[in-house]
Design a protein around this motif. Structure first.
Motif, PDB file in Angstrom:
ATOM      1  N   LYS A   1     105.305 136.706 112.674  1.00  0.00           N
ATOM      2  CA  LYS A   1     105.223 135.255 112.537  1.00  0.00           C
ATOM      3  C   LYS A   1     105.009 134.794 111.099  1.00  0.00           C
ATOM      4  CE  LYS A   1     104.349 134.377 117.117  1.00  0.00           C
ATOM      5  NZ  LYS A   1     105.248 133.765 117.973  1.00  0.00           N
ATOM      6  N   HIS A   2     104.262 135.561 110.288  1.00  0.00           N
ATOM      7  CA  HIS A   2     103.861 135.105 108.963  1.00  0.00           C
ATOM      8  C   HIS A   2     104.328 136.077 107.880  1.00  0.00           C
ATOM      9  CE1 HIS A   2     101.262 132.298 111.026  1.00  0.00           C
ATOM     10  NE2 HIS A   2     100.703 133.306 111.676  1.00  0.00           N
ATOM     11  N   ALA A   3     104.625 135.524 106.707  1.00  0.00           N
ATOM     12  CA  ALA A   3     104.943 136.338 105.530  1.00  0.00           C
ATOM     13  C   ALA A   3     103.880 136.080 104.472  1.00  0.00           C
ATOM     14  CB  ALA A   3     106.312 135.976 104.990  1.00  0.00           C
ATOM     15  N   ILE A   4     103.521 137.118 103.744  1.00  0.00           N
ATOM     16  CA  ILE A   4     102.549 136.987 102.664  1.00  0.00           C
ATOM     17  C   ILE A   4     103.212 137.389 101.354  1.00  0.00           C
ATOM     18  CG2 ILE A   4     100.543 137.316 104.150  1.00  0.00           C
ATOM     19  CD1 ILE A   4     100.491 140.240 103.233  1.00  0.00           C
ATOM     20  N   LEU A   5     102.432 137.514 100.318  1.00  0.00           N
ATOM     21  CA  LEU A   5     102.908 137.851  98.990  1.00  0.00           C
ATOM     22  C   LEU A   5     103.668 139.177  98.994  1.00  0.00           C
ATOM     23  CD1 LEU A   5     102.448 136.711  96.062  1.00  0.00           C
ATOM     24  CD2 LEU A   5     100.709 138.460  95.865  1.00  0.00           C
ATOM     25  N   GLY A   6     104.919 139.174  98.509  1.00  0.00           N
ATOM     26  CA  GLY A   6     105.720 140.383  98.433  1.00  0.00           C
ATOM     27  C   GLY A   6     106.623 140.630  99.624  1.00  0.00           C
ATOM     28  N   ASP A   7     106.627 139.752 100.605  1.00  0.00           N
ATOM     29  CA  ASP A   7     107.469 139.925 101.790  1.00  0.00           C
ATOM     30  C   ASP A   7     108.821 139.249 101.608  1.00  0.00           C
ATOM     31  OD1 ASP A   7     105.557 141.366 103.117  1.00  0.00           O
ATOM     32  OD2 ASP A   7     104.801 139.671 104.268  1.00  0.00           O
ATOM     33  N   LEU A   8     109.777 139.653 102.437  1.00  0.00           N
ATOM     34  CA  LEU A   8     111.112 139.076 102.419  1.00  0.00           C
ATOM     35  C   LEU A   8     111.280 138.106 103.581  1.00  0.00           C
ATOM     36  CD1 LEU A   8     113.272 142.213 101.628  1.00  0.00           C
ATOM     37  CD2 LEU A   8     112.669 140.383 100.082  1.00  0.00           C
ATOM     38  N   VAL A   9     111.960 136.994 103.315  1.00  0.00           N
ATOM     39  CA  VAL A   9     112.268 136.000 104.335  1.00  0.00           C
ATOM     40  C   VAL A   9     113.722 135.579 104.191  1.00  0.00           C
ATOM     41  CG1 VAL A   9     109.924 135.092 104.548  1.00  0.00           C
ATOM     42  CG2 VAL A   9     111.441 134.119 102.862  1.00  0.00           C
ATOM     43  N   VAL A  10     114.304 135.060 105.269  1.00  0.00           N
ATOM     44  CA  VAL A  10     115.643 134.490 105.238  1.00  0.00           C
ATOM     45  C   VAL A  10     115.472 132.987 105.045  1.00  0.00           C
ATOM     46  CG1 VAL A  10     117.777 134.147 106.518  1.00  0.00           C
ATOM     47  CG2 VAL A  10     116.521 136.275 106.752  1.00  0.00           C
ATOM     48  N   VAL A  11     116.194 132.427 104.062  1.00  0.00           N
ATOM     49  CA  VAL A  11     116.010 131.017 103.706  1.00  0.00           C
ATOM     50  C   VAL A  11     117.351 130.293 103.626  1.00  0.00           C
ATOM     51  CG1 VAL A  11     113.875 131.423 102.433  1.00  0.00           C
ATOM     52  CG2 VAL A  11     116.044 131.518 101.240  1.00  0.00           C
ATOM     53  N   SER A  12     117.270 128.973 103.680  1.00  0.00           N
ATOM     54  CA  SER A  12     118.420 128.108 103.487  1.00  0.00           C
ATOM     55  C   SER A  12     118.116 127.169 102.328  1.00  0.00           C
ATOM     56  CB  SER A  12     118.683 127.305 104.753  1.00  0.00           C
ATOM     57  OG  SER A  12     119.691 126.361 104.527  1.00  0.00           O
ATOM     58  N   VAL A  13     119.091 126.912 101.465  1.00  0.00           N
ATOM     59  CA  VAL A  13     118.899 126.033 100.312  1.00  0.00           C
ATOM     60  C   VAL A  13     118.948 124.593 100.795  1.00  0.00           C
ATOM     61  CG1 VAL A  13     119.834 125.354  98.079  1.00  0.00           C
ATOM     62  CG2 VAL A  13     119.951 127.732  98.791  1.00  0.00           C
ATOM     63  N   THR A  14     117.891 123.808 100.478  1.00  0.00           N
ATOM     64  CA  THR A  14     117.845 122.405 100.900  1.00  0.00           C
ATOM     65  C   THR A  14     118.051 121.436  99.751  1.00  0.00           C
ATOM     66  OG1 THR A  14     115.431 122.399 100.694  1.00  0.00           O
ATOM     67  CG2 THR A  14     116.355 122.856 102.862  1.00  0.00           C
ATOM     68  N   LYS A  15     117.622 121.796  98.531  1.00  0.00           N
ATOM     69  CA  LYS A  15     117.807 120.917  97.375  1.00  0.00           C
ATOM     70  C   LYS A  15     118.282 121.732  96.179  1.00  0.00           C
ATOM     71  CE  LYS A  15     114.331 117.385  98.301  1.00  0.00           C
ATOM     72  NZ  LYS A  15     113.087 116.778  97.812  1.00  0.00           N
ATOM     73  N   LEU A  16     119.125 121.106  95.349  1.00  0.00           N
ATOM     74  CA  LEU A  16     119.583 121.717  94.107  1.00  0.00           C
ATOM     75  C   LEU A  16     118.965 120.986  92.926  1.00  0.00           C
ATOM     76  CD1 LEU A  16     123.381 122.183  94.865  1.00  0.00           C
ATOM     77  CD2 LEU A  16     121.598 123.898  95.005  1.00  0.00           C
ATOM     78  N   ARG A  17     118.910 121.667  91.786  1.00  0.00           N
ATOM     79  CA  ARG A  17     118.435 121.015  90.568  1.00  0.00           C
ATOM     80  C   ARG A  17     119.494 120.036  90.085  1.00  0.00           C
ATOM     81  NH1 ARG A  17     113.836 123.325  89.164  1.00  0.00           N
ATOM     82  NH2 ARG A  17     113.515 125.487  89.708  1.00  0.00           N
ATOM     83  N   ASN A  18     119.073 118.897  89.597  1.00  0.00           N
ATOM     84  CA  ASN A  18     120.005 117.842  89.188  1.00  0.00           C
ATOM     85  C   ASN A  18     120.894 118.267  88.027  1.00  0.00           C
ATOM     86  OD1 ASN A  18     119.167 116.046  91.105  1.00  0.00           O
ATOM     87  ND2 ASN A  18     117.607 115.133  89.817  1.00  0.00           N
ATOM     88  N   LYS A  19     120.329 118.952  87.045  1.00  0.00           N
ATOM     89  CA  LYS A  19     121.076 119.287  85.836  1.00  0.00           C
ATOM     90  C   LYS A  19     122.133 120.356  86.083  1.00  0.00           C
ATOM     91  CE  LYS A  19     117.278 118.169  82.769  1.00  0.00           C
ATOM     92  NZ  LYS A  19     116.318 118.665  81.791  1.00  0.00           N
ATOM     93  N   SER A  20     121.920 121.190  87.086  1.00  0.00           N
ATOM     94  CA  SER A  20     122.803 122.345  87.235  1.00  0.00           C
ATOM     95  C   SER A  20     123.624 122.308  88.515  1.00  0.00           C
ATOM     96  CB  SER A  20     121.963 123.625  87.198  1.00  0.00           C
ATOM     97  OG  SER A  20     121.073 123.632  88.280  1.00  0.00           O
ATOM     98  N   LYS A  21     123.944 121.133  89.037  1.00  0.00           N
ATOM     99  CA  LYS A  21     124.716 121.074  90.282  1.00  0.00           C
ATOM    100  C   LYS A  21     126.117 121.645  90.106  1.00  0.00           C
ATOM    101  CE  LYS A  21     122.421 117.475  92.847  1.00  0.00           C
ATOM    102  NZ  LYS A  21     122.498 116.191  93.502  1.00  0.00           N
ATOM    103  N   ARG A  22     126.722 121.426  88.959  1.00  0.00           N
ATOM    104  CA  ARG A  22     128.083 121.932  88.730  1.00  0.00           C
ATOM    105  C   ARG A  22     128.102 123.414  88.383  1.00  0.00           C
ATOM    106  NH1 ARG A  22     130.202 116.846  85.151  1.00  0.00           N
ATOM    107  NH2 ARG A  22     130.133 115.342  86.846  1.00  0.00           N
ATOM    108  N   THR A  23     127.110 123.869  87.651  1.00  0.00           N
ATOM    109  CA  THR A  23     127.087 125.262  87.198  1.00  0.00           C
ATOM    110  C   THR A  23     126.184 126.140  88.062  1.00  0.00           C
ATOM    111  OG1 THR A  23     125.279 124.786  85.679  1.00  0.00           O
ATOM    112  CG2 THR A  23     127.520 124.549  84.831  1.00  0.00           C
ATOM    113  N   SER A  24     125.763 125.655  89.206  1.00  0.00           N
ATOM    114  CA  SER A  24     124.830 126.377  90.060  1.00  0.00           C
ATOM    115  C   SER A  24     125.472 127.627  90.670  1.00  0.00           C
ATOM    116  CB  SER A  24     124.340 125.455  91.176  1.00  0.00           C
ATOM    117  OG  SER A  24     123.497 126.147  92.035  1.00  0.00           O
TER     118      SER A  24
END
Length: 126
Positions: free
Chosen positions: A31-54
């Motif tokens: 159920k829980h992940a701590i420091l050093g663990d792996l998780v599967v994630v989805s990107v929800t927000k991008l940085r404004n400056k690097s949207k084209r070069t991301s």
């Protein structure tokens, strides 16, 4: 502790700003992940400056390594430390970091094992 639907900040230069945890890896019914663990994630927000070069796009799914958590982490000498926010770093399918720099210091706990590449591109240790 990181669990499903937890939002994390990204501390590397991959182009992502915020990610959401989809699944905690490392065992059946974990159920829980701590420091050093792996998780599967989805990107929800991008940085404004690097949207084209991301290197990533919004909605893509990656694995991530947990670098900092708000929960206290205890050491063998009896001391403990905690961070102000939950932070992760994105990983590709081969287990290597997508980014070329990690912008915040990381824990000495990650020195062992397969995370030596993260140690070499990080700013420092705590």
């Amino acid at each position: 502790m990181i669990q499903q639907q937890t939002k994390l900040k990204v501390t590397d230069n991959s182009g992502a700003k915020e990610i959401k945890c989809i699944k905690v890896l490392g065992g059946f019914k974990r159920k829980h992940a701590i420091l050093g663990d792996l998780v599967v994630v989805s990107v929800t927000k991008l940085r404004n400056k690097s949207k084209r070069t991301s290197k990533v796009k919004k909605g893509e799914v990656f694995k991530a390594l947990i670098l900092q958590t708000i929960r206290k982490t205890h050491r063998k000498d009896g001391s403990y430390f905690c961070y102000n926010q939950n932070i992760a770093c994105l990983i590709n399918k081969q287990g290597k970091p997508i980014a070329t720099r990690i912008l915040k210091p990381i824990s000495k706990k990650l020195r062992k094992g397969k995370f030596m590449k993260f140690i070499s591109i990080a700013v420092g240790f705590i």
